[in-house]
Each structure stands twice: as C-alpha cells, then as structure tokens.
Write an enzyme that holds these catalytic residues in place. Structure first.
Site, PDB file in Angstrom:
ATOM      1  N   TYR A  38       1.002  -1.147  -0.056  1.00 10.04           N
ATOM      2  CA  TYR A  38      -0.009  -0.062  -0.122  1.00 10.04           C
ATOM      3  C   TYR A  38       0.741   1.326  -0.037  1.00 10.04           C
ATOM      4  O   TYR A  38       0.451   2.261  -0.565  1.00 10.04           O
ATOM      5  CB  TYR A  38      -1.015   0.135   1.145  1.00 10.04           C
ATOM      6  CG  TYR A  38      -1.950  -1.033   0.798  1.00 10.04           C
ATOM      7  CD1 TYR A  38      -3.118  -0.594   0.035  1.00 10.04           C
ATOM      8  CD2 TYR A  38      -2.000  -2.139   1.685  1.00 10.04           C
ATOM      9  CE1 TYR A  38      -4.173  -1.782  -0.199  1.00 10.04           C
ATOM     10  CE2 TYR A  38      -3.010  -3.201   1.129  1.00 10.04           C
ATOM     11  CZ  TYR A  38      -4.167  -2.948   0.433  1.00 10.04           C
ATOM     12  OH  TYR A  38      -4.997  -4.019   0.127  1.00 10.04           O
TER      13      TYR A  38
ATOM     14  N   ASN B 191     -13.191   2.996  -5.170  1.00  9.78           N
ATOM     15  CA  ASN B 191     -11.749   3.388  -5.492  1.00  9.78           C
ATOM     16  C   ASN B 191     -10.957   3.924  -4.265  1.00  9.78           C
ATOM     17  O   ASN B 191     -11.534   4.809  -3.641  1.00  9.78           O
ATOM     18  CB  ASN B 191     -11.233   4.359  -6.806  1.00  9.78           C
ATOM     19  CG  ASN B 191     -12.189   3.831  -7.859  1.00  9.78           C
ATOM     20  OD1 ASN B 191     -12.384   2.457  -8.187  1.00  9.78           O
ATOM     21  ND2 ASN B 191     -12.253   4.568  -9.009  1.00  9.78           N
TER      22      ASN B 191
ATOM     23  N   ASP C 100      -7.961   5.528  -4.697  1.00  8.27           N
ATOM     24  CA  ASP C 100      -7.265   6.565  -5.253  1.00  8.27           C
ATOM     25  C   ASP C 100      -7.765   7.552  -4.739  1.00  8.27           C
ATOM     26  O   ASP C 100      -9.152   8.044  -4.132  1.00  8.27           O
ATOM     27  CB  ASP C 100      -6.836   6.393  -6.769  1.00  8.27           C
ATOM     28  CG  ASP C 100      -7.895   6.586  -7.617  1.00  8.27           C
ATOM     29  OD1 ASP C 100      -8.865   7.500  -7.498  1.00  8.27           O
ATOM     30  OD2 ASP C 100      -8.127   5.596  -8.492  1.00  8.27           O
TER      31      ASP C 100
ATOM     32  N   HIS D 220     -14.695   1.945   0.034  1.00  7.22           N
ATOM     33  CA  HIS D 220     -13.585   1.158   0.431  1.00  7.22           C
ATOM     34  C   HIS D 220     -12.476   1.698   1.184  1.00  7.22           C
ATOM     35  O   HIS D 220     -11.325   1.287   1.095  1.00  7.22           O
ATOM     36  CB  HIS D 220     -13.347   0.266  -0.884  1.00  7.22           C
ATOM     37  CG  HIS D 220     -14.390  -0.683  -1.295  1.00  7.22           C
ATOM     38  ND1 HIS D 220     -14.298  -1.374  -2.618  1.00  7.22           N
ATOM     39  CD2 HIS D 220     -15.431  -0.957  -0.723  1.00  7.22           C
ATOM     40  CE1 HIS D 220     -15.386  -2.051  -2.820  1.00  7.22           C
ATOM     41  NE2 HIS D 220     -16.190  -2.208  -1.529  1.00  7.22           N
TER      42      HIS D 220
ATOM     43  N   CYS E 226      -5.780   3.706  13.054  1.00  3.65           N
ATOM     44  CA  CYS E 226      -5.094   3.017  14.150  1.00  3.65           C
ATOM     45  C   CYS E 226      -5.627   1.946  14.642  1.00  3.65           C
ATOM     46  O   CYS E 226      -7.128   1.997  14.942  1.00  3.65           O
ATOM     47  CB  CYS E 226      -4.958   4.324  15.117  1.00  3.65           C
ATOM     48  SG  CYS E 226      -4.154   3.721  16.548  1.00  3.65           S
TER      49      CYS E 226
ATOM     50  N   CYS F 233       0.866   6.832  15.949  1.00  2.00           N
ATOM     51  CA  CYS F 233      -0.308   7.237  15.500  1.00  2.00           C
ATOM     52  C   CYS F 233      -0.567   8.784  15.823  1.00  2.00           C
ATOM     53  O   CYS F 233      -0.368   9.140  16.991  1.00  2.00           O
ATOM     54  CB  CYS F 233      -1.368   6.395  16.383  1.00  2.00           C
ATOM     55  SG  CYS F 233      -3.184   7.195  16.207  1.00  2.00           S
TER      56      CYS F 233
ATOM     57  N   LEU G 215     -16.692  -0.061 -20.138  1.00  4.63           N
ATOM     58  CA  LEU G 215     -15.905  -0.391 -21.159  1.00  4.63           C
ATOM     59  C   LEU G 215     -16.511  -1.471 -21.917  1.00  4.63           C
ATOM     60  O   LEU G 215     -16.467  -1.455 -23.350  1.00  4.63           O
ATOM     61  CB  LEU G 215     -14.328  -1.047 -20.898  1.00  4.63           C
ATOM     62  CG  LEU G 215     -13.369  -1.118 -22.152  1.00  4.63           C
ATOM     63  CD1 LEU G 215     -13.160   0.084 -22.835  1.00  4.63           C
ATOM     64  CD2 LEU G 215     -12.045  -1.472 -21.479  1.00  4.63           C
ATOM     65  N   GLU G 216     -16.987  -2.675 -21.338  1.00 11.20           N
ATOM     66  CA  GLU G 216     -17.615  -3.644 -22.039  1.00 11.20           C
ATOM     67  C   GLU G 216     -18.783  -4.341 -21.077  1.00 11.20           C
ATOM     68  O   GLU G 216     -18.926  -3.563 -19.884  1.00 11.20           O
ATOM     69  CB  GLU G 216     -16.600  -4.877 -22.074  1.00 11.20           C
ATOM     70  CG  GLU G 216     -16.067  -5.251 -20.529  1.00 11.20           C
ATOM     71  CD  GLU G 216     -14.611  -5.636 -20.624  1.00 11.20           C
ATOM     72  OE1 GLU G 216     -13.829  -5.888 -21.397  1.00 11.20           O
ATOM     73  OE2 GLU G 216     -14.074  -5.741 -19.506  1.00 11.20           O
TER      74      GLU G 216
HETATM   75  P1  OAD Z   1     -12.660  -4.159 -11.637  1.00 13.94           P
HETATM   76  O1  OAD Z   1     -11.172  -4.567 -11.973  1.00 13.94           O
HETATM   77  O2  OAD Z   1     -13.411  -5.529 -10.933  1.00 13.94           O
HETATM   78  O3  OAD Z   1     -13.515  -3.893 -12.784  1.00 13.94           O
HETATM   79  C1  OAD Z   1     -13.030  -2.589 -13.626  1.00 13.94           C
HETATM   80  C2  OAD Z   1     -14.049  -2.535 -14.624  1.00 13.94           C
HETATM   81  O4  OAD Z   1     -13.777  -1.414 -15.353  1.00 13.94           O
HETATM   82  C3  OAD Z   1     -14.389  -3.478 -15.541  1.00 13.94           C
HETATM   83  O5  OAD Z   1     -15.832  -3.938 -15.752  1.00 13.94           O
HETATM   84  C4  OAD Z   1     -13.732  -3.137 -16.969  1.00 13.94           C
HETATM   85  O6  OAD Z   1     -14.411  -3.703 -18.059  1.00 13.94           O
HETATM   86  C5  OAD Z   1     -13.856  -1.396 -16.642  1.00 13.94           C
HETATM   87  N1  OAD Z   1     -12.819  -0.581 -17.536  1.00 13.94           N
HETATM   88  C6  OAD Z   1     -11.411  -0.947 -17.721  1.00 13.94           C
HETATM   89  N2  OAD Z   1     -11.235   0.022 -18.531  1.00 13.94           N
HETATM   90  C7  OAD Z   1     -12.211   1.150 -18.529  1.00 13.94           C
HETATM   91  C8  OAD Z   1     -12.481   2.173 -19.236  1.00 13.94           C
HETATM   92  N3  OAD Z   1     -11.007   2.905 -19.904  1.00 13.94           N
HETATM   93  N4  OAD Z   1     -13.507   3.023 -19.280  1.00 13.94           N
HETATM   94  C9  OAD Z   1     -14.725   2.232 -18.457  1.00 13.94           C
HETATM   95  N5  OAD Z   1     -14.519   1.228 -18.107  1.00 13.94           N
HETATM   96  C10 OAD Z   1     -13.298   0.372 -17.740  1.00 13.94           C
HETATM   97  O7  OAD Z   1     -12.807  -3.081 -10.445  1.00 13.94           O
HETATM   98  P2  OAD Z   1     -13.893  -2.618  -9.531  1.00 13.94           P
HETATM   99  O8  OAD Z   1     -15.178  -3.332 -10.020  1.00 13.94           O
HETATM  100  O9  OAD Z   1     -13.676  -1.439  -9.132  1.00 13.94           O
HETATM  101  O10 OAD Z   1     -12.241  -3.804  -3.392  1.00 13.94           O
HETATM  102  O11 OAD Z   1     -13.823  -3.537  -8.146  1.00 13.94           O
HETATM  103  C11 OAD Z   1     -14.390  -3.617  -7.160  1.00 13.94           C
HETATM  104  C12 OAD Z   1     -13.588  -4.027  -6.076  1.00 13.94           C
HETATM  105  O12 OAD Z   1     -12.805  -5.051  -6.180  1.00 13.94           O
HETATM  106  C13 OAD Z   1     -12.399  -2.867  -5.625  1.00 13.94           C
HETATM  107  O13 OAD Z   1     -13.036  -1.544  -5.016  1.00 13.94           O
HETATM  108  C14 OAD Z   1     -11.750  -3.735  -4.666  1.00 13.94           C
HETATM  109  C15 OAD Z   1     -11.766  -5.070  -5.417  1.00 13.94           C
HETATM  110  O14 OAD Z   1     -11.153  -6.093  -4.679  1.00 13.94           O
HETATM  111  C16 OAD Z   1     -11.484  -3.454  -2.234  1.00 13.94           C
HETATM  112  O15 OAD Z   1     -10.271  -3.251  -2.293  1.00 13.94           O
HETATM  113  C17 OAD Z   1     -12.220  -3.984  -1.000  1.00 13.94           C
END
Ligand code: OAD
Length: 237
Positions: A58, A94, A96, A111, A119, A138, A205-206
């Site tokens: 991290y 996200n 970020d 998240h 802490c 802390c 994206l898809e």
């Molecule tokens: P994923 O990596 O599972 O999914 C990302 C999605 O973004 C996919 O459906 C891609 O098709 C899409 N994608 C990629 N590039 C893109 C673009 N340029 N424009 C539009 N879409 C695009 O990520 P999350 O769904 O955010 O949790 O994942 C959910 C959670 O799983 C995260 O918050 C994290 C992870 O484990 C924790 O850390 C608790």
C-alpha cells in the site's frame, strides 16, 4: 430519461474510471493485483501474517498517486456535481484520490482511501501521505506500530453504508461507471436503486456481470462516455 425528470442522482464508480489515468484495474490480469493475489494483500489475515508485505504494497500504491492525474471522466463528474441543480452523491469503490482532486463536496469512499491511516488501537482514521512502513506513531494516540492503511479489506464492512442506502432509496437515477459488478455490497446497489424506482444506467468499457440488471447500458472508454453523458444531463437540467 432526461434531466428534467430527475432530481436525485447516485453515481457508483470503480477502477475503470481511473484506468485511463494509468491506475491498474483489479480484474484485468487473472485476479492478480500488481502481481499479488488479492488474498495476500487485501485481507486482515494477510496483514496479521505478513504486515511488512501489506504495508509495503500500500505504501507503493500511495506513492504512485503522485504520478497520476484525474482524466476527462473524473473532471466531467466534478462538473456535473458543481452545475447540477438536484441532489447528487458520488460513491466510489476506488481508494485513489482522483475524484477528490477533480473536486467534490458529495463524495464517499466506501472502500477507504490510500491517503488515510487507521489506528488499530484507538480506531482514529487520519489523513496520511507518507509510508506506513517503519512504525510511525499514530497522530491521535501517539502509539507506534498500530497504524494500517485505512482500506476496507475483504471480510470487513464497507464505509458510509447508511448514507449510501438512504441516497439509493431516494434516487431517480443510478449510474454505475467502470466497475465489474463482482464485489458486494456495491454490486447490489443497482437492485436497491431499481427497487426504489430509479432509472439505472451502466457506463463501462464492456458488458459486465451486472449489465442485465440495468435499464440501459453504454459501452466504451469512460473518458468518452462520461463527458458525453454529463453534457446530456446538464443540457436537460
Ligand atoms: P474491476 O477491476 O473488477 O473492474 C473494472 C471494470 O472497469 C471492468 O468492468 C472493466 O471492463 C472496466 N474498465 C476498464 N477500463 C475502462 C475504461 N477505460 N473505461 C470504462 N470502463 C473500464 O474493479 P472494481 O469493479 O472497481 O475492493 O472492483 C471492485 C472492488 O474489488 C475494488 O474496490 C476492490 C476490489 O477488490 C477492495 O479493495 C475492497
């Protein structure tokens, strides 16, 4: 469905909205996240087993934020919040800080955030910019060796769920942007919103696992789809 009929918008974003800024998504490479299995870096068990690995992982992600910038999709959502006359809540999965840097007053990180430390002793969460490796004290209780990233790991409860569910229950429009629909409870928000009578739109994206649950889906890069959709919304507001 156009803006004049909509007073309350809830937007959910995932890793896809930050992909064009250069932040890797989670599920793009066979379940590996930057060459680590998620269960080795994103669970409380992993942290107990190997805190050095988890803190280093991290710390690197946090430092990397200095190399990326919000893209056109982040900026478009900030413009929508600033100019939209109705209620607005942006919920991001996200960790970020790209939505924060684009500029929002109604944003929740369900998240957690890379730029915060929690802490494990006094439970205070505080903004954090540097590394956590090396056991810094802390800022709230002064104890060393008790800080962890303020990230919601698998098996832990996401943040702000009351506020999110209240907003979903009142939403006229729910929009999911750049998320695979693989992780609950976020993946269930579309059903909550539909149940409350909201129109539901996916921008991804898809097609995703959740696509069949949306009234409407548009597929393509977020940097194109999101600004175009925001233009439509503001033109009809
Ligand atoms: P994923 O990596 O599972 O999914 C990302 C999605 O973004 C996919 O459906 C891609 O098709 C899409 N994608 C990629 N590039 C893109 C673009 N340029 N424009 C539009 N879409 C695009 O990520 P999350 O769904 O955010 O949790 O994942 C959910 C959670 O799983 C995260 O918050 C994290 C992870 O484990 C924790 O850390 C608790």
């Amino acid at each position: 469905m156009l803006g004049a009929m909509i007073r309350s918008i809830v937007i959910l974003t995932g890793a896809g909205i930050s992909a064009e800024s250069g932040v890797p998504t989670f599920r793009a490479s066979d379940g590996l996240w930057e060459n680590h299995r998620i269960e080795d870096v994103a669970t409380p068990q992993a942290f107990r087993r190997n805190p050095t690995l988890v803190q280093t992982f991290y710390d690197q992600r946090r430092a990397f934020l200095g190399q990326v910038e919000p893209n056109a999709a982040h900026h478009a959502l900030a413009r929508l919040e600033a100019e939209w006359s109705g209620d607005f809540l942006l919920v991001t999965q996200n960790v970020d800080d790209l939505h924060d840097r684009a500029g929002h007053n109604h944003l929740v990180h369900m998240h957690g955030e890379l730029n915060a430390a929690l802490c494990t002793r006094c439970r205070a969460a505080r903004p954090w910019r540097g590394p956590l490796i090396g056991n810094p004290p802390c800022p709230a209780c002064g104890q060393s060796g008790t800080l962890r990233p303020d990230i919601v790991w698998f098996g832990e409860m996401p943040y702000h769920m009351d506020r999110i569910e209240t907003a979903l229950a009142a939403a006229d429009l729910f929009v999911s942007i750049g998320t695979s629909g693989a992780v609950y409870p976020a993946a269930g928000f579309v059903e909550l919103a539909r149940h409350a009578g909201a129109h539901t739109l996916e921008l991804n994206l898809e097609p995703s696992a959740g696509t069949p649950m949306f009234h409407e889906a548009r597929h393509g890069p977020a940097s194109v789809l999101v600004p175009a959709w925001v233009e439509e919304m503001l033109a009809a507001d």
